[in-house]
Design a protein around this motif. Structure first.
Motif, PDB file in Angstrom:
ATOM      1  N   LEU A  18      71.189  46.906  66.432  1.00 36.25           N
ATOM      2  CA  LEU A  18      70.050  47.545  65.786  1.00 36.25           C
ATOM      3  C   LEU A  18      69.078  46.507  65.240  1.00 36.25           C
ATOM      4  O   LEU A  18      69.464  45.386  64.880  1.00 36.25           O
ATOM      5  CB  LEU A  18      70.531  48.462  64.667  1.00 36.25           C
ATOM      6  CG  LEU A  18      71.319  49.701  65.138  1.00 36.25           C
ATOM      7  CD1 LEU A  18      72.079  50.326  63.981  1.00 36.25           C
ATOM      8  CD2 LEU A  18      70.386  50.722  65.780  1.00 36.25           C
ATOM      9  N   LEU A  19      67.810  46.883  65.170  1.00 36.52           N
ATOM     10  CA  LEU A  19      66.775  45.939  64.757  1.00 36.52           C
ATOM     11  C   LEU A  19      67.031  45.290  63.392  1.00 36.52           C
ATOM     12  O   LEU A  19      66.840  44.072  63.257  1.00 36.52           O
ATOM     13  CB  LEU A  19      65.402  46.630  64.776  1.00 36.52           C
ATOM     14  CG  LEU A  19      64.725  46.671  66.145  1.00 36.52           C
ATOM     15  CD1 LEU A  19      63.590  47.675  66.146  1.00 36.52           C
ATOM     16  CD2 LEU A  19      64.223  45.281  66.546  1.00 36.52           C
ATOM     17  N   PRO A  20      67.454  46.029  62.338  1.00 38.71           N
ATOM     18  CA  PRO A  20      67.692  45.348  61.065  1.00 38.71           C
ATOM     19  C   PRO A  20      68.754  44.251  61.168  1.00 38.71           C
ATOM     20  O   PRO A  20      68.605  43.170  60.579  1.00 38.71           O
ATOM     21  CB  PRO A  20      68.148  46.486  60.136  1.00 38.71           C
ATOM     22  CG  PRO A  20      67.536  47.717  60.724  1.00 38.71           C
ATOM     23  CD  PRO A  20      67.594  47.495  62.203  1.00 38.71           C
ATOM     24  N   GLU A  21      69.821  44.508  61.944  1.00 37.40           N
ATOM     25  CA  GLU A  21      70.857  43.500  62.127  1.00 37.40           C
ATOM     26  C   GLU A  21      70.301  42.270  62.836  1.00 37.40           C
ATOM     27  O   GLU A  21      70.609  41.126  62.466  1.00 37.40           O
ATOM     28  CB  GLU A  21      72.009  44.087  62.954  1.00 37.40           C
ATOM     29  CG  GLU A  21      72.660  45.324  62.354  1.00 37.40           C
ATOM     30  CD  GLU A  21      73.510  46.080  63.366  1.00 37.40           C
ATOM     31  OE1 GLU A  21      73.541  45.666  64.550  1.00 37.40           O
ATOM     32  OE2 GLU A  21      74.132  47.082  62.981  1.00 37.40           O
ATOM     33  N   THR A  22      69.485  42.506  63.853  1.00 40.38           N
ATOM     34  CA  THR A  22      68.927  41.400  64.623  1.00 40.38           C
ATOM     35  C   THR A  22      67.956  40.579  63.786  1.00 40.38           C
ATOM     36  O   THR A  22      67.994  39.334  63.796  1.00 40.38           O
ATOM     37  CB  THR A  22      68.229  41.936  65.879  1.00 40.38           C
ATOM     38  OG1 THR A  22      69.184  42.642  66.682  1.00 40.38           O
ATOM     39  CG2 THR A  22      67.625  40.810  66.696  1.00 40.38           C
ATOM     40  N   LEU A  23      67.061  41.245  63.051  1.00 40.75           N
ATOM     41  CA  LEU A  23      66.094  40.507  62.236  1.00 40.75           C
ATOM     42  C   LEU A  23      66.801  39.730  61.129  1.00 40.75           C
ATOM     43  O   LEU A  23      66.369  38.619  60.773  1.00 40.75           O
ATOM     44  CB  LEU A  23      65.067  41.461  61.649  1.00 40.75           C
ATOM     45  CG  LEU A  23      64.101  42.122  62.638  1.00 40.75           C
ATOM     46  CD1 LEU A  23      63.029  42.905  61.888  1.00 40.75           C
ATOM     47  CD2 LEU A  23      63.447  41.110  63.559  1.00 40.75           C
ATOM     48  N   ALA A  24      67.881  40.291  60.587  1.00 40.62           N
ATOM     49  CA  ALA A  24      68.642  39.560  59.572  1.00 40.62           C
ATOM     50  C   ALA A  24      69.234  38.291  60.169  1.00 40.62           C
ATOM     51  O   ALA A  24      69.210  37.224  59.536  1.00 40.62           O
ATOM     52  CB  ALA A  24      69.739  40.455  58.997  1.00 40.62           C
ATOM     53  N   GLN A  25      69.778  38.394  61.395  1.00 45.04           N
ATOM     54  CA  GLN A  25      70.330  37.208  62.047  1.00 45.04           C
ATOM     55  C   GLN A  25      69.239  36.183  62.339  1.00 45.04           C
ATOM     56  O   GLN A  25      69.454  34.968  62.161  1.00 45.04           O
ATOM     57  CB  GLN A  25      71.031  37.610  63.350  1.00 45.04           C
ATOM     58  CG  GLN A  25      71.706  36.442  64.063  1.00 45.04           C
ATOM     59  CD  GLN A  25      72.786  35.806  63.221  1.00 45.04           C
ATOM     60  OE1 GLN A  25      73.712  36.489  62.769  1.00 45.04           O
ATOM     61  NE2 GLN A  25      72.693  34.496  62.993  1.00 45.04           N
ATOM     62  N   MET A  26      68.085  36.655  62.780  1.00 48.43           N
ATOM     63  CA  MET A  26      66.974  35.743  63.048  1.00 48.43           C
ATOM     64  C   MET A  26      66.578  34.993  61.771  1.00 48.43           C
ATOM     65  O   MET A  26      66.313  33.789  61.794  1.00 48.43           O
ATOM     66  CB  MET A  26      65.785  36.522  63.615  1.00 48.43           C
ATOM     67  CG  MET A  26      66.056  37.114  64.994  1.00 48.43           C
ATOM     68  SD  MET A  26      64.787  38.296  65.535  1.00 48.43           S
ATOM     69  CE  MET A  26      63.468  37.166  66.008  1.00 48.43           C
ATOM     70  N   GLY A  27      66.559  35.727  60.653  1.00 43.58           N
ATOM     71  CA  GLY A  27      66.248  35.083  59.380  1.00 43.58           C
ATOM     72  C   GLY A  27      67.264  34.016  59.025  1.00 43.58           C
ATOM     73  O   GLY A  27      66.901  32.910  58.581  1.00 43.58           O
ATOM     74  N   ARG A  28      68.557  34.318  59.227  1.00 41.95           N
ATOM     75  CA  ARG A  28      69.598  33.331  58.954  1.00 41.95           C
ATOM     76  C   ARG A  28      69.477  32.112  59.849  1.00 41.95           C
ATOM     77  O   ARG A  28      69.829  30.995  59.460  1.00 41.95           O
ATOM     78  CB  ARG A  28      70.982  33.968  59.108  1.00 41.95           C
ATOM     79  CG  ARG A  28      71.324  34.979  58.020  1.00 41.95           C
ATOM     80  CD  ARG A  28      72.789  35.371  58.060  1.00 41.95           C
ATOM     81  NE  ARG A  28      73.131  36.138  59.261  1.00 41.95           N
ATOM     82  CZ  ARG A  28      73.070  37.454  59.350  1.00 41.95           C
ATOM     83  NH1 ARG A  28      72.633  38.174  58.318  1.00 41.95           N
ATOM     84  NH2 ARG A  28      73.425  38.075  60.460  1.00 41.95           N
ATOM     85  N   ASP A  29      68.962  32.327  61.060  1.00 39.58           N
ATOM     86  CA  ASP A  29      68.797  31.220  62.005  1.00 39.58           C
ATOM     87  C   ASP A  29      67.519  30.426  61.769  1.00 39.58           C
ATOM     88  O   ASP A  29      67.235  29.469  62.501  1.00 39.58           O
ATOM     89  CB  ASP A  29      68.796  31.755  63.443  1.00 39.58           C
ATOM     90  CG  ASP A  29      70.154  32.309  63.858  1.00 39.58           C
ATOM     91  OD1 ASP A  29      71.151  32.036  63.165  1.00 39.58           O
ATOM     92  OD2 ASP A  29      70.215  33.027  64.882  1.00 39.58           O
TER      93      ASP A  29
END
Length: 344
Positions: A89-100
């Motif tokens: 899901l998009l929130p999970e992906t954007l959170a990972q992108m932020g962590r990266d």
């Protein structure tokens, strides 16, 4: 132009097992005036294929092909993937992108045409996801729609031509071609360029394959709304019946131009329902392939990325409508979905 440090593939999502079908459909239909019996009917479509939608695996293949393309030709950017309705899901992906450490990403939507559900709603989904993630969420800019890009049209011409080649030459001039796309409510179609863009893409593909103007038409499929709400018509199966009743249908090619991969709406609505109808009516049917991971299509995605990063003046587009905008106007594809009445 802003610097970009990632690519985000944005898609619809789909269940990957029988237990995921109903939760997935509840996500899709939440707040929409769709009768529960229709939801159960659609659920059965998925169970017909073991409860697995092919869309996620097809997106994995697209990402792998694009990774290879970018590794060979640049730009060297990581690719992320987020869905509207099911994992990832998009929130999970954007959170990972932020962590990266991703600050700004370019998004490729798996929809070639402009509409609320195919474009604006995805932008709204991204905005909601960014709010949910908070200050660490990257900014996301979308790539333009590609309905008339050579990298989309040329593979579709190739796909249609391959079907035509299977029709005996003496019958080729009388074959019927139905281009199909997902139907949407008329109230949604009224404030977007969905119909115009579809008609242009059909015209370009038909011309490229050498069809006469009276050999093809655009029809719709997969409507899911309330029967009291008008949607784009004619339905593909209704049109097959009317053509056969008129005595003018013997060889038929269906071209799912509104879809970029062979997911559930293609496998069930066309390869199952429409094919069964054609068999009952003694109509010889072929279904053209979607662009999928055709090398020209994958190269197109890279071209769109490079075009946006470089701010290129040359923006490939076939036909007379020209290239679509990069940044959507504030009122672009506006739609106020009808909601079921509350109370009781």
């Amino acid at each position: 132009m802003p610097a970009y440090d990632a690519i985000l593939i944005v898609s619809f999502g789909g269940p990957e097992g029988p237990d995921e079908v109903m939760p997935f459909l509840e996500n899709v239909l939440r707040g929409k005036p769709v009768p529960r019996e229709r939801m159960l009917e659609v659920a059965e479509h998925y169970q017909h294929f073991g409860g697995v939608s092919p869309i996620n695996e097809q997106n994995r293949q697209l990402i792998a092909a694009l990774e290879t393309e970018l590794a060979a030709n640049g730009p060297q950017l990581p690719i992320y993937w987020g869905n509207r309705n099911w994992r990832p899901l998009l929130p999970e992906t954007l959170a990972q992108m932020g962590r990266d450490g991703v600050n700004r990403a370019l998004a490729f939507f798996t929809s070639a045409f402009s509409s609320y559900s195919g474009c604006r709603q995805y932008r709204e989904n991204i905005a909601v996801a960014r709010d949910e993630v908070g200050s660490s969420a990257p900014e996301v800019d979308k790539l333009r729609v590609f309905y008339n890009h050579p990298g989309f049209i040329e593979p579709m011409v190739e796909s249609l031509a391959a079907c035509l080649a299977k029709v005996p030459s003496a019958q080729r001039a009388t074959v019927n071609v139905l281009f199909t796309a997902h139907s949407i409510p008329l109230s949604m179609a009224a404030n977007c360029r969905y119909e115009v863009q579809l008609a242009e893409a059909c015209r370009l593909v038909a011309a490229g394959a050498g069809l006469a103007t009276d050999q093809w038409e655009l029809v719709y499929q997969s409507r899911s709304g309330s029967p009291h709400q008008p949607w784009l018509e004619p339905d593909v199966c209704d049109r097959i019946r009317s053509l056969q009743a008129a005595g003018s249908l013997h060889d038929l090619i269906i071209v799912p131009i509104g879809f970029i991969s062979d997911h559930m709406e293609v496998l069930f609505d066309l390869d199952t329902e429409a094919r069964q109808l054609c068999e009952q009516l003694d109509v010889r049917m072929q279904r053209a392939a979607t662009v999928g991971v055709h090398p020209r299509f994958i190269r197109m995605i890279r071209e769109l990325i490079v075009e946006r990063i470089d701010g290129a003046a040359e923006r490939p587009a076939l036909g007379s409508l020209g290239a679509s905008h990069d940044v959507c106007p504030a009122d672009c594809c506006l739609y106020a979905p009808q909601r079921p009445a509350s109370g009781g």
